[in-house]
Design a protein around this motif. Sequence first.
Motif, PDB file in Angstrom:
ATOM      1  N   SER A 264      17.344  84.266 -41.443  1.00  0.00           N
ATOM      2  CA  SER A 264      18.787  84.184 -41.171  1.00  0.00           C
ATOM      3  C   SER A 264      19.050  83.558 -39.804  1.00  0.00           C
ATOM      4  N   LEU A 265      20.252  82.994 -39.646  1.00  0.00           N
ATOM      5  CA  LEU A 265      20.668  82.361 -38.397  1.00  0.00           C
ATOM      6  C   LEU A 265      21.688  83.262 -37.713  1.00  0.00           C
ATOM      7  N   LEU A 266      21.328  83.740 -36.503  1.00  0.00           N
ATOM      8  CA  LEU A 266      22.196  84.637 -35.749  1.00  0.00           C
ATOM      9  C   LEU A 266      22.413  84.101 -34.337  1.00  0.00           C
ATOM     10  N   ILE A 267      22.426  82.784 -34.195  1.00  0.00           N
ATOM     11  CA  ILE A 267      22.581  82.163 -32.884  1.00  0.00           C
ATOM     12  C   ILE A 267      23.962  82.496 -32.316  1.00  0.00           C
ATOM     13  N   GLY A 268      23.974  83.094 -31.144  1.00  0.00           N
ATOM     14  CA  GLY A 268      25.233  83.430 -30.500  1.00  0.00           C
ATOM     15  C   GLY A 268      25.983  84.595 -31.128  1.00  0.00           C
ATOM     16  N   ALA A 269      25.362  85.304 -32.063  1.00  0.00           N
ATOM     17  CA  ALA A 269      26.033  86.441 -32.703  1.00  0.00           C
ATOM     18  C   ALA A 269      26.112  87.626 -31.740  1.00  0.00           C
ATOM     19  N   ASN A 270      27.126  88.463 -31.937  1.00  0.00           N
ATOM     20  CA  ASN A 270      27.280  89.682 -31.136  1.00  0.00           C
ATOM     21  C   ASN A 270      26.730  90.860 -31.921  1.00  0.00           C
TER      22      ASN A 270
ATOM     23  N   GLY B  72      27.414  82.974 -34.548  1.00  0.00           N
ATOM     24  CA  GLY B  72      28.686  83.318 -33.929  1.00  0.00           C
ATOM     25  C   GLY B  72      29.403  84.501 -34.549  1.00  0.00           C
ATOM     26  N   ALA B  73      28.752  85.233 -35.442  1.00  0.00           N
ATOM     27  CA  ALA B  73      29.401  86.368 -36.103  1.00  0.00           C
ATOM     28  C   ALA B  73      29.517  87.570 -35.168  1.00  0.00           C
TER      29      ALA B  73
ATOM     30  N   GLY C 139      31.103  82.998 -37.851  1.00  0.00           N
ATOM     31  CA  GLY C 139      32.321  83.463 -37.217  1.00  0.00           C
ATOM     32  C   GLY C 139      33.005  84.632 -37.882  1.00  0.00           C
ATOM     33  N   VAL C 140      32.336  85.341 -38.803  1.00  0.00           N
ATOM     34  CA  VAL C 140      32.976  86.478 -39.463  1.00  0.00           C
ATOM     35  C   VAL C 140      33.047  87.676 -38.524  1.00  0.00           C
ATOM     36  N   ASP C 141      34.023  88.531 -38.753  1.00  0.00           N
ATOM     37  CA  ASP C 141      34.143  89.772 -37.994  1.00  0.00           C
ATOM     38  C   ASP C 141      33.660  90.913 -38.872  1.00  0.00           C
TER      39      ASP C 141
ATOM     40  N   ALA D  61      35.940  85.013 -42.289  1.00  0.00           N
ATOM     41  CA  ALA D  61      36.542  86.165 -42.959  1.00  0.00           C
ATOM     42  C   ALA D  61      36.574  87.386 -42.045  1.00  0.00           C
ATOM     43  N   ASP D  62      37.531  88.283 -42.310  1.00  0.00           N
ATOM     44  CA  ASP D  62      37.659  89.536 -41.575  1.00  0.00           C
ATOM     45  C   ASP D  62      37.075  90.647 -42.440  1.00  0.00           C
ATOM     46  N   LEU D  63      35.895  91.136 -42.038  1.00  0.00           N
ATOM     47  CA  LEU D  63      35.189  92.187 -42.781  1.00  0.00           C
ATOM     48  C   LEU D  63      35.043  93.455 -41.942  1.00  0.00           C
ATOM     49  N   MET D  64      35.976  93.676 -41.034  1.00  0.00           N
ATOM     50  CA  MET D  64      35.922  94.867 -40.185  1.00  0.00           C
ATOM     51  C   MET D  64      35.883  96.131 -41.050  1.00  0.00           C
TER      52      MET D  64
END
Length: 290
Positions: free
Chosen positions: A135-141, A119-120, A99-101, A80-83
């Motif tokens: 929570s899982l934040l592996i590879g998140a920015n 990946g978020a 993968g959310v933004d 989803a796009d949550l910008m």
Amino acid sequence: MNPDELLSRYNAGERDFFLIDVNGVNLMGATLRAVDLTYANLSQTKLVQANLSRATLHNANLQGVDLQGANLRGADLSGADLMGANLVAANLSFATLTGVDLSGANLSFVHLMGADLNGANLCQVNLLGADLRGSLLIGANLSRSNLSRCYLFEADLSEANLEQVNWQSSLYNRQTCFPEAFDPEQIGAYLIAPNVSLAGLDLSGVNLTRENLQGANLSQINLNQANLCWADLRDANLQGANLSEANLSGANLQGANLSQTNLEGANLSGTTMPNGELHQCALIQKPAGR
């Protein structure tokens, strides 16, 4: 589709609203549990205090949406796009957000316990006071995000981008996973574990339910209005600590040093006191005249 039609069809039992366009409408307080809004356009929509628990919002457009205080527990928001979204105090526990933004979004005091954020994009996100336990934040920015006073117990941040993150007074434990060679203590985060030293810190209002601080140095610490329900504080040094209005129900203080400790208004229901006895009264009353 206008909001009245959407809610009427939902109340009639319809759940599939694939590709629906309701951008900019007011759905404040709406109940849309388990609704399917895959690829829906909900940009700029007002969903304050709405109930979207277990909803499917896969690849939905949620740019600038107002979800303050909304219930999204167990929802699927993958892709989803949550910008720029407003998610202040929203409940996203156990939600799927892979993968959310979320770049530029406000997630202060959000509940993300057990959420999947692998990946978020959380660049420049406000996560002040957020609950990220498990929570899982592996590879998140997470670059340039504000994680001050957030809870990171058992969170997995391995391989995450942590450049220029504000960690001030965030809390983690030995089960928290950080990228290799990353030292959270050097940038203002505090380890919650047995035998640590947190002397003199201001941790007022924190939630340390069931946390283990056995043998910790907590002298002069400020834990005013903190939640220490069922916490393990055996043999802890609480000399001069401020525990006024703290919740210590069920906590274990056996062997702890309570010399000059402020316990005014504290809840001691079922608390094991330093001498090993259970406290009989629930609250420590303030002295008369105060």
